[in-house]
Design an enzyme around this catalytic site. Structure first.
Site, PDB file in Angstrom:
ATOM      1  N   GLY A  55      17.473   8.967  72.147  1.00  0.00           N
ATOM      2  CA  GLY A  55      17.211   9.363  73.523  1.00  0.00           C
ATOM      3  C   GLY A  55      15.920   8.707  73.969  1.00  0.00           C
ATOM      4  CB  CYS A  82      16.678   6.643  67.461  1.00  0.00           C
ATOM      5  SG  CYS A  82      15.473   5.728  68.422  1.00  0.00           S
ATOM      6  CE1 TYR A  83      12.785  12.821  71.991  1.00  0.00           C
ATOM      7  CE2 TYR A  83      14.822  14.027  71.570  1.00  0.00           C
ATOM      8  CZ  TYR A  83      13.526  13.993  72.057  1.00  0.00           C
ATOM      9  OH  TYR A  83      12.974  15.107  72.606  1.00  0.00           O
ATOM     10  CG  HIS A 169      20.067   2.993  67.165  1.00  0.00           C
ATOM     11  ND1 HIS A 169      20.451   4.136  67.826  1.00  0.00           N
ATOM     12  CD2 HIS A 169      18.825   2.703  67.609  1.00  0.00           C
ATOM     13  CE1 HIS A 169      19.501   4.515  68.651  1.00  0.00           C
ATOM     14  NE2 HIS A 169      18.495   3.656  68.545  1.00  0.00           N
ATOM     15  CE  LYS A 367      42.150   2.534  77.718  1.00  0.00           C
ATOM     16  NZ  LYS A 367      42.413   3.167  79.008  1.00  0.00           N
TER      17      LYS A 367
END
Ligand code: XMP
Length: 511
Positions: A55, A82-83, A169, A367
């Protein structure tokens, strides 16, 4: 059957849906929830694991998104990314520091891993970073499990409490062993068995639909696109002839599209299909109209009218099938993206039709999962991998006034273009490609004769969600073949131009 569940707690990062997709690719069902979700609600869902996303905020600021630190006490394994990693450090007494240009890391970064159960089997040392703040001290009880040049704590864990944090990430391809790391977290730490598979989804969904619909009747608006097609075939598997599909041919479809839809659904799947030929109605309403939003509105309203008329003829139906998929659910429930999408709901259905209930069999799926289900249900590849097509169809690709003659020219040009992309093996590489017909005629010379005929624009874009895109670099030789064939084979066209605009600042469609 209830599947094992992993929760992705959304702190506003840009890769949130990607994290969830990666979890699903590892055969684990997963849902995204906002960080404001109450801990009680999380407990009731009985997750096997939790992932905190990245974030844009600073964990140490009062106003930043937080979750109560009780979450670390409920005994469920947590991976902070990360955040999410910084927040875990901050809440548990570690130190997160404001970064500067020296400490920020962005892009591919070299990392030194130490031993940790989530790094088992990792053989590379490149990760993808995107942060300014950094953890300078891990909380008590945690061990530092990786470092980089600028990050004294690039990863940390508390094995006993099953808490893991990574500054990088793992969901992004440039983190070379990212998938292994996520998989370790899921299979070694959360101890999932991996029960989320295409065939288990189909079997469970069919049983669920049967139980819900029984021998009542359902109606489906089939657009010929991937989502509504897969939803319709799945429903048909469950309730057979109690499903009726309405396909509105507004005369603004691609070449042979109406015929293909009939072949697939009526002939191959033996479904009850009502095809409404409404070309004259739509073109009549569009006569003289040139403004793009006015065209969209007319097409959208007329679609609803036609659909209502047809459904009234059928008598009361208890269920209305919709091809809503998971990103629609997430985007309308969480961020601001709902507003971006609103103009795309043209061709949507009326809200006040007399249905007992809406049924959305693909509501949980991404999808790529919808595509896999479609293939497994026996729908042909050509339909499953078809590029997105806007509800108003050629109505917004014929620039200016829409006429049958212009639609016919455009249909031919577009079909030639798609054929050449397929032959060159590029169709699947490209997110979306199409021809447009601007209201422009130009002078040319063909066989010693002066011509004065239409200009065709061709567009191809690379994208992952349609929100932003790059123009796709089609090789010159392929462009040459496309241009030659369009001019030779499409009567009324004497010039082809290639659109090299990205989005932003352009949009994908020309109108
Ligand atoms: P734009 O042109 O906004 O398009 O960059 C983004 C994606 O949305 C599709 N699109 C539409 N889809 N009704 C739809 O159902 C619409 O009015 C509409 N306008 C654009 C476009 O084809 C692209 O995939």
């Amino acid at each position: 059957m209830k599947h094992e569940l992993v929760l992705v707690i959304d702190f506003g990062g840009q890769y949130n849906q990607l994290i969830a997709r990666r979890v699903r690719e590892n055969n684990v069902y997963c849902e995204i929830l906002p960080y404001t979700t109450e801990i009680e609600k999380i407990k009731v869902k009985n997750p096997k694991g939790i992932i905190f996303t990245g974030g844009p905020n600073s964990a140490y600021l009062e106003e930043s998104p937080k979750m109560s630190k009780e979450i670390f006490e409920i005994g469920v394994p947590i991976l902070g990314i990360c955040y999410g990693d910084q927040l875990m450090a901050h809440l548990l007494g570690g130190k997160v520091q404001k970064g500067d240009n020296q400490t920020r890391e962005y892009g591919k970064t070299k990392i030194d891993y130490k031993e940790s159960p989530i790094f088992e089997g990792v053989t590379t040392n490149q990760v993808w970073m995107s942060h300014t703040d950094y953890i300078s001290e891990a909380p008590a009880g945690f061990e530092v499990t990786a470092t980089t040049a600028n990050c004294p704590v690039a990863a940390m864990h508390n094995v006993e409490k099953k808490l893991y944090g990574v500054q990088f990430h793992p969901e992004v391809e440039h983190s070379l062993d990212g998938d292994k790391i996520l998989r370790n977290f899921l299979y070694k730490i959360c101890e999932v068995s991996g029960d989320w598979t295409t065939s288990s989804f189909i079997d469970d969904k069919i049983a669920e639909i049967k139980a819900k619909v029984g021998d009542k009747k359902a109606l489906c608006a089939l657009s010929g696109g991937v989502d509504s097609s897969v939803a319709a075939v799945l429903m048909h598997r469950a309730i057979g002839d109690n499903l009726t599909c309405i396909f509105v041919d507004h005369g603004l479809l691609r070449k042979n599209e109406g015929r293909d839809v009939e072949n697939i659904f009526r002939e191959k799947f033996s479904m009850n299909l009502i095809k409404v030929d409404a070309e004259d109605r739509f073109l009549g309403k569009l006569k003289g109209v040139t403004e793009p939003e006015a065209k969209r509105k007319i097409i959208g309203e007329e679609f609803i009218r036609v659909f209502e008329e047809e459904s009234h003829k059928l008598g009361r139906m208890e269920f209305l099938v919709q091809g809503t998929i998971y990103p629609d659910v997430v985007e309308s429930g969480l961020g601001d993206s709902a507003t971006i999408k609103s103009h795309h709901n043209v061709g949507g259905l009326p809200e006040d039709v007399d249905f007992q209930e809406i049924i959305e069999p693909l509501r949980e799926l991404f999808k790529d999962e919808v595509r896999n289900i479609g293939l497994e249900l026996g729908i042909e590849e050509n339909l499953i991998f078809r590029h997105p097509f806007p509800g108003p169809g050629l109505g917004i690709r014929v620039i200016g006034e829409v006429t049958k003659e212009k639609c016919d020219i455009l249909r031919e040009a577009d079909a030639v273009y798609m054929d050449e992309l397929r032959k060159a093996g590029l169709y699947k590489e490209i997110w979306q490609a199409f021809a447009t017909l601007p209201d422009v005629k130009t002078v040319g010379v063909m066989g010693d004769e002066r011509t004065y005929a239409h200009l065709v624009g061709i567009r191809a874009v690379a994208s992952s969600d349609g929100m932003t895109s790059d123009w796709y670099k089609i090789p010159y030789e392929v462009l040459e073949r496309i241009s030659n064939r369009i001019i030779n084979e499409c009567e009324g066209v004497n010039r082809v131009v290639y659109d090299i605009t990205s989005k932003p600042p352009g949009t994908i469609e020309w109108e």
